[in-house]
Design an enzyme around this catalytic site. Structure first.
Site, PDB file in Angstrom:
ATOM      1  N   ASN A  51       4.970 -10.185  19.924  1.00 51.80           N
ATOM      2  CA  ASN A  51       5.740 -11.410  20.207  1.00 51.80           C
ATOM      3  C   ASN A  51       5.408 -11.733  21.664  1.00 51.80           C
ATOM      4  O   ASN A  51       5.664 -10.897  22.543  1.00 51.80           O
ATOM      5  CB  ASN A  51       7.213 -11.067  20.003  1.00 51.80           C
ATOM      6  CG  ASN A  51       8.190 -12.215  20.180  1.00 51.80           C
ATOM      7  OD1 ASN A  51       9.366 -11.946  20.322  1.00 51.80           O
ATOM      8  ND2 ASN A  51       7.755 -13.459  20.150  1.00 51.80           N
TER       9      ASN A  51
ATOM     10  N   CYS B 275      16.631 -13.178  23.487  1.00 47.67           N
ATOM     11  CA  CYS B 275      15.280 -12.813  23.030  1.00 47.67           C
ATOM     12  C   CYS B 275      15.118 -11.314  23.261  1.00 47.67           C
ATOM     13  O   CYS B 275      15.021 -10.876  24.410  1.00 47.67           O
ATOM     14  CB  CYS B 275      14.224 -13.611  23.801  1.00 47.67           C
ATOM     15  SG  CYS B 275      12.527 -13.235  23.276  1.00 47.67           S
ATOM     16  N   GLY B 276      15.097 -10.554  22.191  1.00 46.62           N
ATOM     17  CA  GLY B 276      15.067  -9.097  22.338  1.00 46.62           C
ATOM     18  C   GLY B 276      13.756  -8.609  22.929  1.00 46.62           C
ATOM     19  O   GLY B 276      13.739  -7.879  23.935  1.00 46.62           O
TER      20      GLY B 276
ATOM     21  N   HIS C 197      20.895 -15.382  13.000  1.00 49.31           N
ATOM     22  CA  HIS C 197      19.935 -14.772  12.059  1.00 49.31           C
ATOM     23  C   HIS C 197      20.491 -14.792  10.639  1.00 49.31           C
ATOM     24  O   HIS C 197      21.679 -14.535  10.433  1.00 49.31           O
ATOM     25  CB  HIS C 197      19.625 -13.328  12.456  1.00 49.31           C
ATOM     26  CG  HIS C 197      18.826 -13.224  13.726  1.00 49.31           C
ATOM     27  ND1 HIS C 197      17.458 -13.175  13.748  1.00 49.31           N
ATOM     28  CD2 HIS C 197      19.226 -13.219  15.024  1.00 49.31           C
ATOM     29  CE1 HIS C 197      17.037 -13.126  15.004  1.00 49.31           C
ATOM     30  NE2 HIS C 197      18.081 -13.157  15.794  1.00 49.31           N
TER      31      HIS C 197
ATOM     32  N   GLU D 198      10.795 -17.286  12.821  1.00 43.51           N
ATOM     33  CA  GLU D 198      11.713 -17.559  13.925  1.00 43.51           C
ATOM     34  C   GLU D 198      12.067 -19.038  14.042  1.00 43.51           C
ATOM     35  O   GLU D 198      11.210 -19.913  13.808  1.00 43.51           O
ATOM     36  CB  GLU D 198      11.095 -17.106  15.261  1.00 43.51           C
ATOM     37  CG  GLU D 198      11.163 -15.617  15.501  1.00 43.51           C
ATOM     38  CD  GLU D 198      10.942 -15.274  16.960  1.00 43.51           C
ATOM     39  OE1 GLU D 198      11.240 -16.108  17.838  1.00 43.51           O
ATOM     40  OE2 GLU D 198      10.441 -14.153  17.219  1.00 43.51           O
ATOM     41  N   ARG D 199      13.302 -19.301  14.432  1.00 42.91           N
ATOM     42  CA  ARG D 199      13.724 -20.667  14.739  1.00 42.91           C
ATOM     43  C   ARG D 199      12.806 -21.248  15.808  1.00 42.91           C
ATOM     44  O   ARG D 199      12.574 -20.615  16.836  1.00 42.91           O
ATOM     45  CB  ARG D 199      15.160 -20.636  15.237  1.00 42.91           C
ATOM     46  CG  ARG D 199      15.721 -21.960  15.686  1.00 42.91           C
ATOM     47  CD  ARG D 199      17.158 -21.892  16.104  1.00 42.91           C
ATOM     48  NE  ARG D 199      17.389 -20.980  17.224  1.00 42.91           N
ATOM     49  CZ  ARG D 199      18.578 -20.879  17.842  1.00 42.91           C
ATOM     50  NH1 ARG D 199      19.614 -21.599  17.460  1.00 42.91           N
ATOM     51  NH2 ARG D 199      18.732 -20.017  18.844  1.00 42.91           N
TER      52      ARG D 199
ATOM     53  N   CYS E 266      10.199  -9.762  16.081  1.00 44.67           N
ATOM     54  CA  CYS E 266      11.368 -10.467  16.625  1.00 44.67           C
ATOM     55  C   CYS E 266      12.408  -9.402  16.955  1.00 44.67           C
ATOM     56  O   CYS E 266      12.900  -8.717  16.050  1.00 44.67           O
ATOM     57  CB  CYS E 266      11.903 -11.459  15.596  1.00 44.67           C
ATOM     58  SG  CYS E 266      13.374 -12.339  16.146  1.00 44.67           S
TER      59      CYS E 266
ATOM     60  N   THR F 201      15.593  -9.574  18.377  1.00 43.94           N
ATOM     61  CA  THR F 201      16.943  -9.838  17.876  1.00 43.94           C
ATOM     62  C   THR F 201      16.945  -9.836  16.349  1.00 43.94           C
ATOM     63  O   THR F 201      17.916  -9.422  15.723  1.00 43.94           O
ATOM     64  CB  THR F 201      17.457 -11.205  18.370  1.00 43.94           C
ATOM     65  OG1 THR F 201      16.476 -12.223  18.094  1.00 43.94           O
ATOM     66  CG2 THR F 201      17.765 -11.163  19.859  1.00 43.94           C
ATOM     67  N   GLY F 202      15.796 -10.232  15.762  1.00 43.69           N
ATOM     68  CA  GLY F 202      15.690 -10.202  14.298  1.00 43.69           C
ATOM     69  C   GLY F 202      15.730  -8.785  13.759  1.00 43.69           C
ATOM     70  O   GLY F 202      16.337  -8.525  12.714  1.00 43.69           O
TER      71      GLY F 202
HETATM   72  N1  API Z   1      13.231 -17.912  18.165  1.00 43.55           N
HETATM   73  C1  API Z   1      14.474 -17.275  18.637  1.00 43.55           C
HETATM   74  C2  API Z   1      14.343 -16.900  20.134  1.00 43.55           C
HETATM   75  C3  API Z   1      13.384 -15.742  20.356  1.00 43.55           C
HETATM   76  C4  API Z   1      13.855 -14.492  19.684  1.00 43.55           C
HETATM   77  C5  API Z   1      12.793 -13.425  19.448  1.00 43.55           C
HETATM   78  N2  API Z   1      11.483 -13.697  19.993  1.00 43.55           N
HETATM   79  C6  API Z   1      13.289 -12.044  19.864  1.00 43.55           C
HETATM   80  O1  API Z   1      12.475 -11.181  20.234  1.00 43.55           O
HETATM   81  O2  API Z   1      14.519 -11.810  19.723  1.00 43.55           O
HETATM   82  C7  API Z   1      15.625 -18.261  18.481  1.00 43.55           C
HETATM   83  O3  API Z   1      15.373 -19.468  18.489  1.00 43.55           O
HETATM   84  O4  API Z   1      16.769 -17.788  18.355  1.00 43.55           O
END
Ligand code: API
Length: 285
Positions: A13, A76-77, A170, A219-220, A228, A230-231
């Protein structure tokens, strides 16, 4: 304006990281999208801007923007781990444990001896309104402690999702195979589903064992990323609440492995993973 940046990634990422601790930096939406553009700019899933904190008990503040839209997001994790590597490598801090504020959260991060970074991602938020998600007219199906909400997709398809906020929203689906999951088809439909007024990140979770999963995330405002953070946290929380996982799980993503630990309830989710500097650069903006 000449802008110095550092290109980094956390399990694939990828990020453009900018130091705005010496002087405030205000980048327009067009400038943020140009930085994120993989043809006309540097190219990155997200842009991270490191700033001085707004309060005395915190070391830094960092802001996160999705590269494709230039929109600011809450969390963003993978980016938070790269943030720690960045401030250490750029001499902005000697500390092993750093406290950083984001627009709606406060994180504590620790650089480990093996070079990985552990982040306290705080307690997951599980109420639909915390994503937000509109529930009227829907009845969830209970599995273990989790509510699975039926999302109507195209062609009469109904996807059952568990809802978890890590500061950002999520929706997590359990699938038989992450590799075979319809990420390109269902991902954008879930991301933009009308029941998510601020859209959502869509996770496709394959349970390999009680301590190992494979995960893909659409991802959004970024599309499918190689990982991801946080994912991964949201997916493990969803899996534990459905009685499918133990408290410590290795999350295998297409870009690398993240280790997630959660003891349940109000305990914080702990994420450990890599943070890599790829190159330094300068761009005319
Ligand atoms: N696209 C995510 C933000 C980045 C999260 C992701 N890159 C991570 O590592 O948590 C959102 O719009 O909530």
């Amino acid at each position: 304006m000449k802008l110095r940046f550092t290109k980094m990634h956390g399990a694939g990422n990828d990020f453009v990281v900018i130091d705005a601790t010496a002087a405030p930096l205000s980048l327009s939406n067009a400038q943020l999208r140009l930085l994120g553009d993989r043809r006309f700019g540097v190219g990155a899933d997200q842009i991270l801007v490191v700033e001085k904190p707004s309060r005395s008990d915190v070391d830094f503040r960092y802001r996160i923007f999705n590269g494709a839209t230039g929109d600011e997001v809450e969390q963003c994790g993978n980016g938070s781990r790269c943030f720690v590597r960045y401030v250490r490598d750029h001499g902005l801090s000697e500390a092993r444990t750093i406290r950083v504020e984001t627009i709606n959260n406060l994180l504590e991060l620790t650089l480990q001896d093996d070079g990985r970074v552990t982040v306290n991602m705080n307690t997951p938020m599980l109420a639909p309104e915390q994503l937000p998600f509109t529930t009227e007219g829907l009845q969830p199906r209970r599995v273990g402690e989790a509510d699975l909400w039926p999302l109507a997709l195209q062609g009469g398809v109904v996807a059952e999702v568990a809802l978890v906020s890590m500061g950002n929203p999520h929706a997590v689906l359990v699938v038989a195979s992450a590799d075979a999951a319809p990420v390109a088809d269902w991902g954008p439909q879930i991301e933009a589903h009308e029941r998510f007024p601020r859209k959502v990140n869509a996770g496709f979770l394959e349970v390999v064992s009680r301590n190992s999963v494979r995960l893909r995330v659409f991802e959004r405002d970024a599309g499918e990323t190689l990982a991801c953070g946080t994912g991964a946290c949201a997916a493990v929380v969803a899996g534990i609440r459905q009685g499918l996982l133990d408290a410590r799980v290795d999350v295998h993503t297409r870009g690398g492995v993240l280790t997630i630990e959660w003891a349940g309830g109000q305990a914080p989710v702990m994420m450990t993973g890599p943070a890599v500097t790829v190159f330094e650069g300068e761009m005319e903006l």
